[in-house]
Design an enzyme around this catalytic site. Sequence first.
Site, PDB file in Angstrom:
ATOM      1  CD  GLU A 239      55.681 -95.097  65.631  1.00 10.14           C
ATOM      2  OE1 GLU A 239      55.852 -96.095  64.890  1.00 10.14           O
ATOM      3  OE2 GLU A 239      55.365 -95.182  66.819  1.00 10.14           O
TER       4      GLU A 239
ATOM      5  CB  CYS B  11      56.335 -99.606  66.622  1.00 11.59           C
ATOM      6  SG  CYS B  11      56.939 -98.202  67.572  1.00 11.59           S
TER       7      CYS B  11
END
Length: 458
Positions: free
Chosen positions: A231, A265
């Site tokens: 990720e 993020c």
Amino acid sequence: MTTISTINPATEQEIQSYTLMTEQEATGRIEACHAGFQEWRKLTHHERAPYLTKIGQTLREHADELAALMTAETGKLLKDGQAEVEICAAICDYTAQYGPEVLADEDRTHGADQKRGVVSYQPIGVIYSIQPWNFPLYQPIRVLAANLMAGNGCVLKHASICTGSGLRLRELCIEAGLPKDLFQVVIIDHDTSDKLIAHPKVRGVTLTGSDGAGRHVGAVAAKALKKTVLELGSNDAYLVLEDADIETAVKFSVMGRLYNNGETCISAKRFIVTDKVYDVFVDAFVAEMKGIRLGDPTDADSQLGPLSSQDQFDTVKTQVDDSVAKGATVLCGGEAPDRIGAYYPSTVLADLAPGMPAYDDEIFGPVASVIRAKDDADAMRLANESRYGLGGGIFSKDEDRALKLARDHFDTGMIRINSFGAADPNMPFGGVKDSGYGREHGGFGMKEFVNVKSIFLP
């Protein structure tokens, strides 16, 4: 002996120092975790569930303490730390409730005469979890909860600046009744980390971090034939279409850019605004960003705290300065206050173009990139031009059309329509392109590191 220190980014004061483990010590944690796994795997999914429920309960009981620790180590607003504890507890609850169903054996058939077959999701062993500092509790928990339910053990290498949070999490898991060997924390350097990836008792590797870190870890793991879930970063685009409700767009754009001090993020980072509404949106957006209160993250009146470290401050400042040197216009912010701490103000940049960090890259801080699009189609084109594809958003009064754009055209893993939010235990989390691969949450994460076993009966 090599030591590392955690530093409070708001005060620049040292919190704690830690001694790095030797390779032998770290390998010992892998071996201990594997031994714990050998017993844990014997439990049924239903027998594992109460451990997760208890971990969630214990986290809630220590919410104030954990939030204060995360704020001290990373500078996040105290209220954001408290919210982080709650999402962690919710993940534990969700996994306990739905894990047995998600991972239950599936009856199938095989052959022309439809003989019985069974698909079983079996644990594989020790999962090595490499996690960043922006969510010191949430990042480890989302890996830990899923893999505990699957029957695996977990070894955490946390970011050095939040070492205390990682160690405290393990203590609380043990306090909640989790077997002490099943979840380990290693304090090691990158070279030792690479050696752990190759260790024969490590069966899977998961990383949350930059795309550069993902390339490195993915390559090391691939060489050792270890499955990975990556990720990685993103520069998520939020599209303000011609029919957007501007008040809604501004509200969630400010929230989306500044949540967790902009160090997320899936923050809203690029605001791609159609020409028809560009001026009215930008005027209102800049006015809101100018009014943001930058201050002590423990102060309830603060809306924006410091960046997580001086290194992170330097990175953000360099990215902004480089963008301005290449022609970007600062609409607000862009100048750090003269004060102790890694404080950087809410900033809006415009007149951006390819080749600028604010256009091409991820700025992990409270810096918004505003990009003008000719129309809705051009906005979608610009959004998809990025090498990243983690999250994104669409502001439009026509939700059905926005849904179609999100489903059929937006090349990213997660899209918010007329809203902003972080993770949800019931929805898959992950991206495409340079934002990585694999999924967490929504049941998907529980199946990332299992042996999907086919059993053929006569």
